[in-house]
Design a protein around this motif. Structure first.
Motif, PDB file in Angstrom:
ATOM      1  N   ARG A 509       0.833  -1.205   0.000  1.00  0.00           N
ATOM      2  CA  ARG A 509       0.000   0.000   0.000  1.00  0.00           C
ATOM      3  C   ARG A 509       0.872   1.261   0.000  1.00  0.00           C
ATOM      4  NH1 ARG A 509      -2.696  -1.182   4.012  1.00  0.00           N
ATOM      5  NH2 ARG A 509      -1.560  -0.009   5.599  1.00  0.00           N
ATOM      6  N   SER A 510       1.904   1.282   0.864  1.00  0.00           N
ATOM      7  CA  SER A 510       2.759   2.474   0.962  1.00  0.00           C
ATOM      8  C   SER A 510       3.635   2.649  -0.273  1.00  0.00           C
ATOM      9  CB  SER A 510       3.648   2.379   2.208  1.00  0.00           C
ATOM     10  OG  SER A 510       2.871   2.366   3.372  1.00  0.00           O
ATOM     11  N   LEU A 511       4.090   1.516  -0.796  1.00  0.00           N
ATOM     12  CA  LEU A 511       4.990   1.609  -1.956  1.00  0.00           C
ATOM     13  C   LEU A 511       4.222   1.946  -3.216  1.00  0.00           C
ATOM     14  CD1 LEU A 511       7.981   1.219  -2.716  1.00  0.00           C
ATOM     15  CD2 LEU A 511       7.466  -1.168  -3.234  1.00  0.00           C
ATOM     16  N   SER A 512       3.049   1.364  -3.368  1.00  0.00           N
ATOM     17  CA  SER A 512       2.171   1.471  -4.541  1.00  0.00           C
ATOM     18  C   SER A 512       2.732   0.636  -5.690  1.00  0.00           C
ATOM     19  CB  SER A 512       1.967   2.916  -5.016  1.00  0.00           C
ATOM     20  OG  SER A 512       3.063   3.352  -5.810  1.00  0.00           O
ATOM     21  N   THR A 513       1.821   0.025  -6.440  1.00  0.00           N
ATOM     22  CA  THR A 513       2.250  -0.831  -7.551  1.00  0.00           C
ATOM     23  C   THR A 513       2.981  -0.013  -8.617  1.00  0.00           C
ATOM     24  OG1 THR A 513       0.015  -0.585  -8.427  1.00  0.00           O
ATOM     25  CG2 THR A 513       0.515  -2.641  -7.282  1.00  0.00           C
ATOM     26  N   GLU A 514       2.554   1.249  -8.770  1.00  0.00           N
ATOM     27  CA  GLU A 514       3.223   2.099  -9.777  1.00  0.00           C
ATOM     28  C   GLU A 514       4.712   2.247  -9.450  1.00  0.00           C
ATOM     29  OE1 GLU A 514       0.473   2.935  -8.165  1.00  0.00           O
ATOM     30  OE2 GLU A 514      -1.040   2.902  -9.769  1.00  0.00           O
ATOM     31  N   GLN A 515       5.015   2.528  -8.164  1.00  0.00           N
ATOM     32  CA  GLN A 515       6.413   2.688  -7.774  1.00  0.00           C
ATOM     33  C   GLN A 515       7.162   1.352  -7.858  1.00  0.00           C
ATOM     34  OE1 GLN A 515       8.343   5.018  -7.504  1.00  0.00           O
ATOM     35  NE2 GLN A 515      10.083   4.333  -6.294  1.00  0.00           N
TER      36      GLN A 515
END
Length: 639
Positions: A509-515
């Motif tokens: 959640r914090s990292l995000s799939t985009e990142q």
């Protein structure tokens, strides 16, 4: 040409300046050359040791006139020489004086003066240049602007012992980095300076030695050349060894040890050579003794730290030489209440620079404890050591904080210490504070250490997670600094290892799939490998695999496909296939592979690959795909 003061001067002060110093400047404009000469000589006598008078004369415009007289063809050689002497005296005042001289373009004028045939004038110009170039406000590049300057200075080395001393001093102060080293080396610095090591003048020998130390630093080309240079039938390393004997001045011992250290680190001298083990290392340990001056102890410890940093055997030898580990503990007690220093100026100086001792001690402890578990234990068992390191993490000096973090990072490589001393002193708390707001150079080391504290067996892992580490580390992965991106993703990888579903969900959640997918296409190989490692750790334990693939399956499969199709090395593709094998171990997740003909073909291709690592990883995928917990082997894949 006008020289302006950096700060405005009140009229009352200017009147006072005018009254006391104006006549010195006025005499420089007299039509009689003899009176001008006498005026310059009187000015020389007036400014010696008088910083106020120097500042006054600069304000009144003496510098442009002196430079004019110095460059005039009609000026006598004696007048030119005296002008150079006065300018040199003005340069020996404050840093503002030097700035004023630089603003008046003094360096080109003095360099032009070196073309004169008169030796006394040349020496006066060189003495002034030496004073200016050794000032911290003078840009070193000014020496290299005109390509004819360095070869001319090399040619002047043979003129006198003063030209030798001043030129070597200029070179040693202006050689900052590989570009400068290359310029000096290509113009014959080694050959021209080597014979000066046997000069009858101590100052010449010393400046030549300093030249070699800056030339050899992190420079294999220069170091390899120095090793084979003969001076009066003796190799340079042998001369350096003689110069670090106990009967030589401390400055000479230290600089010789630095030369041999730099040559060793550059690969020109073996680490087990007697000149390193029996001469250089013991000499540097001696410099750490409390009998030495503060700056000698600092230089000795920092040079020793650099010497032993990559070599386990040297670390072991140093650790048992003259009780070094205990000796370094004194660096934190300086100056003591019963200090032997009776010179008030020296005591005041040392109080202002005591932080440099702490910095040097941390650096040396970091090198000593880099590899050996027993040495780490001895360091940590030294009185109040963990408390001192923790205190060092919050010091005002950035350099001390950096050295303390490096020391802690070195000690954190010990599994035993991570479980005991690091937990007893709650080291993670000050470390998290450091990570909140610090320069990149500190962040790189601190985040690297955090990777160790987040290992599965570390007791600090749990409280670090509770203190908001996930968001902090995810932030690091977006840094422009590749080292910070690597450490951020590496720490997350360690955090995800055998972690609960909640922690894994927090990371995603914090990292995000985009990142996450930006990191998978990062140009830095280390970032890519650690991101694959993170994915592999996230996709472990069957319920976790199914949960993550149910929400992020499409994107993960797309990323895996791109990597397997891309121009990546064996290690990257092996890690990617291992991720597929983990997905194949899921109950529902494996369907994402079973229904993807493209992926199945890729697995088949890698089963027949020439590299055994890729074959094994592909076989691992198949093994997990064909196994079904409830029904045994999957018949669909057994054709």
């Amino acid at each position: 040409m006008a020289c302006l003061l950096e700060t405005p001067i009140r009229m009352s002060v200017l009147s006072e300046v005018t009254a006391s110093s104006r006549h010195y400047v006025d005499r420089l404009f007299d039509p009689d050359p003899q009176k001008v000469l006498q005026g310059v000589i009187d000015m020389k006598n007036a400014v010696i040791g008088n910083n106020k008078q120097k500042a006054n004369l600069i304000v009144l415009g003496a510098v442009p006139r002196l430079l004019y007289l110095l460059q005039q063809e009609t000026s006598s050689t004696e007048l030119k020489t005296e002008c150079a002497v006065v300018l040199g005296s003005l340069a020996m005042g404050t840093e503002n004086n030097v700035k004023s001289l630089l603003d008046c373009h003094i360096i080109p004028a003095l360099l032009q003066g070196l073309l004169s045939p008169d030796l006394k004038f040349i020496e006066a110009c060189l003495r002034c240049l030496r004073t200016i170039f050794t000032s911290p406000v003078t840009p070193e590049e000014l020496l290299y602007t005109d390509a004819t300057v360095i070869p001319h200075l090399m040619a002047l080395l043979s003129r006198s012992r003063y030209t030798q001393e001043y030129i070597c001093q200029i070179f040693s102060h202006c050689c900052k980095g590989p570009d400068h080293q290359t310029i000096l080396f290509n113009h014959g610095a080694v050959q021209n300076i080597a014979h000066l090591l046997t000069s009858v003048s101590y100052k010449v020998r010393m400046q030549a030695l300093k030249c070699f130390s800056v030339l050899a630093f992190e420079n294999p080309q220069v170091s390899m050349t120095l090793v084979n240079v003969l001076v009066d039938g003796e190799l340079l390393p042998q001369i350096f060894v003689k110069m670090l004997q106990r009967d030589k001045p401390i400055e000479m011992q230290l600089t010789s040890a630095k030369c041999l250290t730099y040559m060793c680190r550059a690969g020109a001298i073996r680490t087990d050579d007697n000149c390193i083990v029996l001469k250089t290392l013991p000499c540097l340990v001696r410099m750490c003794s409390k009998e030495r001056l503060l700056e000698e102890r600092v230089e000795g410890a920092e040079t020793l730290a650099y010497l032993i940093e990559p070599d386990v055997e040297l670390q072991r030898i140093a650790s048992i030489t003259d009780h070094l580990i205990a000796m370094l503990a004194d660096y934190f007690k300086y100056p003591s209440s019963v200090s032997a220093i009776t010179d008030i100026k020296r005591l005041d100086h040392d109080l202002k620079h005591a932080h440099e001792l702490r910095q040097a001690a941390f650096k040396l402890y970091a090198s000593l404890g880099a590899n050996d578990e027993d040495i780490r234990k001895k360091i940590i068992d030294t009185e109040n050591m963990m408390d001192r390191i923790v205190t060092g993490l919050s010091e005002s000096s950035v350099k001390v904080r950096l050295a303390a973090v490096r020391c802690l990072h070195s000690l954190s490589r010990s599994v035993q210490q991570l479980r005991t001393s690091f937990q007893d002193h709650a080291v993670w708390k000050p470390l998290m504070k450091v990570l909140q707001n610090a320069p990149d150079e500190i962040l790189v080391v601190a985040s690297s250490m955090l990777c160790n504290l987040l290992l599965e067996f570390s007791p600090s892992k749990e409280p670090i997670l509770e203190s908001g580490a996930v968001e902090l580390l995810c932030g690091l992965t977006q840094s422009e600094n590749p080292a910070l991106r690597v450490n951020g993703i590496w720490a997350l990888m360690n955090m995800a290892f055998q972690a609960e579903q909640k922690i894994k969900a927090d990371i995603l959640r914090s990292l995000s799939t985009e990142q996450l997918f930006r990191l998978l296409s990062d140009s830095d190989l280390n970032v890519l490998m650690k991101t694959l490692g993170l994915l592999r750790n996230l996709l472990s334990t069957r319920p976790h695999i199914d949960k993550i693939m149910s929400t992020h399956g499409k994107q993960i499969m797309q990323a895996v496909t791109l990597i397997l199709e891309g121009e990546h090395n064996i290690e990257v593709k092996e890690q990617t296939l291992c991720i597929l094998a983990n997905i194949a171990d899921g109950t529902t997740a494996k369907e994402l592979i079973m229904t993807n003909d493209d992926i199945l073909q890729k697995i088949k291709y890698y089963m027949g690959h020439s590299h055994v690592k890729l074959q094994l990883a592909a076989m691992f995928c198949i093994s997990n795909l064909v196994w079904n917990e409830e029904e045994g082997m999957n018949e669909n894949l057994l054709a």
